[in-house]
Scaffold this active site. Sequence first.
Site, mmCIF file in Angstrom:
data_model
loop_
_atom_site.group_PDB
_atom_site.id
_atom_site.type_symbol
_atom_site.label_atom_id
_atom_site.label_comp_id
_atom_site.label_asym_id
_atom_site.label_seq_id
_atom_site.Cartn_x
_atom_site.Cartn_y
_atom_site.Cartn_z
ATOM 1 N N CYS A 178 31.967 44.541 31.220
ATOM 2 C CA CYS A 178 33.100 45.311 31.724
ATOM 3 C C CYS A 178 34.412 44.996 31.022
ATOM 4 O O CYS A 178 35.409 45.676 31.228
ATOM 5 C CB CYS A 178 33.276 45.025 33.208
ATOM 6 S SG CYS A 178 33.575 43.277 33.479
ATOM 7 N N ASP A 192 36.226 42.307 31.488
ATOM 8 C CA ASP A 192 37.108 41.454 32.283
ATOM 9 C C ASP A 192 37.209 40.066 31.648
ATOM 10 O O ASP A 192 36.273 39.598 31.021
ATOM 11 C CB ASP A 192 36.582 41.335 33.718
ATOM 12 C CG ASP A 192 36.757 42.645 34.474
ATOM 13 O OD1 ASP A 192 37.348 43.574 33.901
ATOM 14 O OD2 ASP A 192 36.308 42.730 35.626
ATOM 15 N N CYS A 251 38.092 42.376 38.035
ATOM 16 C CA CYS A 251 37.820 43.020 39.315
ATOM 17 C C CYS A 251 38.017 42.044 40.476
ATOM 18 O O CYS A 251 38.179 40.836 40.276
ATOM 19 C CB CYS A 251 36.396 43.549 39.321
ATOM 20 S SG CYS A 251 35.186 42.236 39.489
ATOM 21 N N CYS A 305 30.124 39.043 37.700
ATOM 22 C CA CYS A 305 31.494 38.596 37.977
ATOM 23 C C CYS A 305 31.500 37.090 38.268
ATOM 24 O O CYS A 305 32.407 36.372 37.838
ATOM 25 C CB CYS A 305 32.096 39.357 39.155
ATOM 26 S SG CYS A 305 31.738 41.124 39.151
HETATM 27 FE FE1 FES Z 1 33.281 42.800 35.476
HETATM 28 FE FE2 FES Z 1 33.581 42.109 37.934
HETATM 29 S S1 FES Z 1 33.206 44.092 37.225
HETATM 30 S S2 FES Z 1 33.858 40.870 36.222
#
Ligand code: FES
Length: 148
Positions: free
Chosen positions: A39, A41, A66, A109
């Site tokens: 994602c 992140d 997120c 995550c």
């Molecule tokens: Fe990628 Fe949570 S959606 S770290």
Amino acid sequence: QKRQYHEKVLDHYSRPRNVGTLDKTDKSVGEGLVGAPACGDVMRLHIKVDPETQVISDVRFKTFGCGSAIASSSYLTELVRGMTLDQAAKVKNTEIAKELCLPPVKLHCSMLAEDAIKSAINNYYKKNPDVKTTSLAGREAKLETAAA
Ligand code: FES
């Protein structure tokens, strides 16, 4: 009724613990900087280590991600404070996911948090090569015993 996020996630998300940074020019501070390929992140984790005892005395994080990633890092900081480096290196993302009741799609995550603490520990060892030698030697000895 079924909520999308468990209240523990919401609690950490709305009141994240130990947000911030430590002075990374300090030799006793290790930095972990990791990203989730899925994602994009990103999580940054700083740990301050007591050079005598190898205990994590302080820990700060900044997560651009997120809600589950922020909650995972916040919980991680509470978990590893007071642990030795060897103990903290064994923290598993499943432990974090279980505490926060993360659903399967949010497991990566919590993986970010596991990667971040491992990366911070490695960085600390890199800055303090003497510690690494003893610790690695200890680990190798243990592996040999296990293999024998
Ligand atoms: Fe990628 Fe949570 S959606 S770290």
